[in-house]
Design a protein around this motif. Structure first.
Motif, PDB file in Angstrom:
ATOM      1  N   ALA A 120       0.810  -1.228   0.000  1.00 31.26           N
ATOM      2  CA  ALA A 120       0.000   0.000   0.000  1.00 31.26           C
ATOM      3  C   ALA A 120       0.840   1.273   0.000  1.00 31.26           C
ATOM      4  O   ALA A 120       0.340   2.355  -0.320  1.00 31.26           O
ATOM      5  CB  ALA A 120      -0.940   0.003   1.192  1.00 31.26           C
ATOM      6  N   ARG A 121       2.139   1.164   0.346  1.00 30.69           N
ATOM      7  CA  ARG A 121       3.004   2.350   0.356  1.00 30.69           C
ATOM      8  C   ARG A 121       3.410   2.767  -1.050  1.00 30.69           C
ATOM      9  O   ARG A 121       3.854   3.892  -1.250  1.00 30.69           O
ATOM     10  CB  ARG A 121       4.253   2.089   1.192  1.00 30.69           C
ATOM     11  N   LEU A 122       3.259   1.874  -2.016  1.00 30.01           N
ATOM     12  CA  LEU A 122       3.649   2.175  -3.396  1.00 30.01           C
ATOM     13  C   LEU A 122       2.510   2.860  -4.134  1.00 30.01           C
ATOM     14  O   LEU A 122       1.329   2.627  -3.843  1.00 30.01           O
ATOM     15  CB  LEU A 122       4.023   0.882  -4.124  1.00 30.01           C
ATOM     16  N   PRO A 123       2.844   3.681  -5.127  1.00 23.23           N
ATOM     17  CA  PRO A 123       1.784   4.289  -5.950  1.00 23.23           C
ATOM     18  C   PRO A 123       1.033   3.215  -6.736  1.00 23.23           C
ATOM     19  O   PRO A 123       1.502   2.085  -6.867  1.00 23.23           O
ATOM     20  CB  PRO A 123       2.546   5.201  -6.912  1.00 23.23           C
ATOM     21  N   VAL A 124      -0.110   3.592  -7.283  1.00 16.68           N
ATOM     22  CA  VAL A 124      -0.883   2.641  -8.084  1.00 16.68           C
ATOM     23  C   VAL A 124      -0.086   2.226  -9.314  1.00 16.68           C
ATOM     24  O   VAL A 124       0.791   2.954  -9.782  1.00 16.68           O
ATOM     25  CB  VAL A 124      -2.246   3.234  -8.499  1.00 16.68           C
ATOM     26  N   LYS A 125      -0.400   1.035  -9.838  1.00 17.16           N
ATOM     27  CA  LYS A 125       0.313   0.491 -10.996  1.00 17.16           C
ATOM     28  C   LYS A 125      -0.486   0.759 -12.260  1.00 17.16           C
ATOM     29  O   LYS A 125      -1.701   0.528 -12.302  1.00 17.16           O
ATOM     30  CB  LYS A 125       0.524  -1.008 -10.809  1.00 17.16           C
ATOM     31  N   LEU A 126       0.184   1.217 -13.294  1.00 19.68           N
ATOM     32  CA  LEU A 126      -0.438   1.485 -14.581  1.00 19.68           C
ATOM     33  C   LEU A 126      -0.720   0.170 -15.293  1.00 19.68           C
ATOM     34  O   LEU A 126       0.164  -0.679 -15.415  1.00 19.68           O
ATOM     35  CB  LEU A 126       0.516   2.339 -15.429  1.00 19.68           C
ATOM     36  N   LEU A 127      -1.950  -0.036 -15.712  1.00 23.27           N
ATOM     37  CA  LEU A 127      -2.317  -1.214 -16.492  1.00 23.27           C
ATOM     38  C   LEU A 127      -2.354  -0.880 -17.973  1.00 23.27           C
ATOM     39  O   LEU A 127      -1.874  -1.641 -18.803  1.00 23.27           O
ATOM     40  CB  LEU A 127      -3.682  -1.752 -16.060  1.00 23.27           C
ATOM     41  N   GLN A 128      -2.963   0.256 -18.291  1.00 25.16           N
ATOM     42  CA  GLN A 128      -3.072   0.684 -19.675  1.00 25.16           C
ATOM     43  C   GLN A 128      -3.184   2.195 -19.707  1.00 25.16           C
ATOM     44  O   GLN A 128      -3.741   2.806 -18.794  1.00 25.16           O
ATOM     45  CB  GLN A 128      -4.297   0.061 -20.348  1.00 25.16           C
ATOM     46  N   VAL A 129      -2.635   2.782 -20.742  1.00 27.63           N
ATOM     47  CA  VAL A 129      -2.750   4.222 -20.933  1.00 27.63           C
ATOM     48  C   VAL A 129      -3.240   4.471 -22.359  1.00 27.63           C
ATOM     49  O   VAL A 129      -2.826   3.782 -23.293  1.00 27.63           O
ATOM     50  CB  VAL A 129      -1.409   4.960 -20.650  1.00 27.63           C
ATOM     51  N   VAL A 130      -4.165   5.426 -22.485  1.00 29.33           N
ATOM     52  CA  VAL A 130      -4.630   5.843 -23.803  1.00 29.33           C
ATOM     53  C   VAL A 130      -4.191   7.288 -23.963  1.00 29.33           C
ATOM     54  O   VAL A 130      -4.556   8.153 -23.173  1.00 29.33           O
ATOM     55  CB  VAL A 130      -6.167   5.731 -23.941  1.00 29.33           C
ATOM     56  N   ASN A 131      -3.353   7.525 -24.984  1.00 34.37           N
ATOM     57  CA  ASN A 131      -2.939   8.889 -25.289  1.00 34.37           C
ATOM     58  C   ASN A 131      -4.087   9.518 -26.074  1.00 34.37           C
ATOM     59  O   ASN A 131      -4.290   9.208 -27.249  1.00 34.37           O
ATOM     60  CB  ASN A 131      -1.643   8.883 -26.103  1.00 34.37           C
ATOM     61  N   LEU A 132      -4.880  10.367 -25.412  1.00 33.92           N
ATOM     62  CA  LEU A 132      -6.058  10.966 -26.038  1.00 33.92           C
ATOM     63  C   LEU A 132      -5.675  12.009 -27.080  1.00 33.92           C
ATOM     64  O   LEU A 132      -6.492  12.353 -27.929  1.00 33.92           O
ATOM     65  CB  LEU A 132      -6.969  11.573 -24.965  1.00 33.92           C
ATOM     66  N   THR A 133      -4.450  12.497 -27.035  1.00 33.66           N
ATOM     67  CA  THR A 133      -3.968  13.444 -28.037  1.00 33.66           C
ATOM     68  C   THR A 133      -3.776  12.731 -29.378  1.00 33.66           C
ATOM     69  O   THR A 133      -4.141  13.256 -30.420  1.00 33.66           O
ATOM     70  CB  THR A 133      -2.639  14.088 -27.580  1.00 33.66           C
ATOM     71  N   THR A 134      -3.230  11.517 -29.344  1.00 36.11           N
ATOM     72  CA  THR A 134      -2.992  10.754 -30.581  1.00 36.11           C
ATOM     73  C   THR A 134      -3.980   9.607 -30.756  1.00 36.11           C
ATOM     74  O   THR A 134      -3.926   8.915 -31.772  1.00 36.11           O
ATOM     75  CB  THR A 134      -1.561  10.172 -30.584  1.00 36.11           C
ATOM     76  N   MET A 135      -4.838   9.359 -29.757  1.00 38.21           N
ATOM     77  CA  MET A 135      -5.802   8.264 -29.731  1.00 38.21           C
ATOM     78  C   MET A 135      -5.109   6.909 -29.861  1.00 38.21           C
ATOM     79  O   MET A 135      -5.601   5.988 -30.486  1.00 38.21           O
ATOM     80  CB  MET A 135      -6.858   8.423 -30.833  1.00 38.21           C
ATOM     81  N   GLN A 136      -3.952   6.779 -29.206  1.00 43.70           N
ATOM     82  CA  GLN A 136      -3.180   5.542 -29.256  1.00 43.70           C
ATOM     83  C   GLN A 136      -3.274   4.821 -27.913  1.00 43.70           C
ATOM     84  O   GLN A 136      -2.845   5.342 -26.899  1.00 43.70           O
ATOM     85  CB  GLN A 136      -1.724   5.873 -29.579  1.00 43.70           C
ATOM     86  N   PRO A 137      -3.826   3.573 -27.895  1.00 39.92           N
ATOM     87  CA  PRO A 137      -3.822   2.788 -26.654  1.00 39.92           C
ATOM     88  C   PRO A 137      -2.455   2.131 -26.466  1.00 39.92           C
ATOM     89  O   PRO A 137      -1.872   1.617 -27.418  1.00 39.92           O
ATOM     90  CB  PRO A 137      -4.912   1.742 -26.890  1.00 39.92           C
TER      91      PRO A 137
END
Length: 173
Positions: A120-137
């Motif tokens: 719980a001391r660690l930040p959340v983990k990224l699963l997926q990111v969508v770049n809304l500027t380029t619409m790239q998942p």
């Protein structure tokens, strides 16, 4: 009081599984080790050893990694990244694995799907990111226990298991 302390940005922990905001940049990356399950590793190692023993009797050469080396587990890259929301608040997210450097640029509008980590001391983990500027998942990939063991060792383990089962059937019959 130090002048740096007066103007330090507050980094918040996000509790929602989705963060939408502007990409504020990457922090210094470091490596972390993937945990390898001992009982499963022992079974794979022993059954692969049976196939390697038969291979050595047939004069076939096989590369053999030590149990200690396999137990250590693969390392993966952990890159903390920051996202600034519409209110100007900054959130830190850990990205495990790699993304192309050109995938996100500072200021791009992004939407990040996250999950809490076991610690719980660690930040959340990224699963997926969508770049809304380029619409790239984008989905970062990390090594797994199976990729660490490798296809050769896993194939040897399957062959060794088949031989062990055949011997057990003949012995019990």
């Amino acid at each position: 009081m130090d002048e740096v302390e007066l103007y330090r940005e507050q980094i918040l922990r996000h509790v929602s599984p989705v963060i939408t905001g502007r990409f504020a940049g990457y922090q210094a990356a470091y490596t972390r080790e993937v945990r390898v399950g001992q009982p499963l590793l022992i079974v794979v190692y022993i059954t692969a050893g049976i196939a390697q023993l038969i291979g050595s009797l047939l004069r076939m050469r096989a590369a053999r990694r030590s149990f200690k080396e396999l137990k250590k587990g693969p390392e993966f890259l952990v890159t903390p990244m920051r996202v600034r929301d519409d209110l100007g608040q900054i959130y830190e997210v850990e990205m495990h694995g790699h993304l192309p450097q050109s995938a996100m640029h500072r200021g791009d509008l992004i939407q990040v799907r996250t999950e809490p980590q076991k610690d719980a001391r660690l930040p959340v983990k990224l699963l997926q990111v969508v770049n809304l500027t380029t619409m790239q998942p984008l989905t970062p990939r990390i090594p797994t226990m199976w990729s660490h063991l490798g296809p050769a060792l896993l194939l040897q383990a399957v062959l060794g298991l088949m031989v062990a089962l055949a011997v057990a059937v003949v012995w019990l019959a």
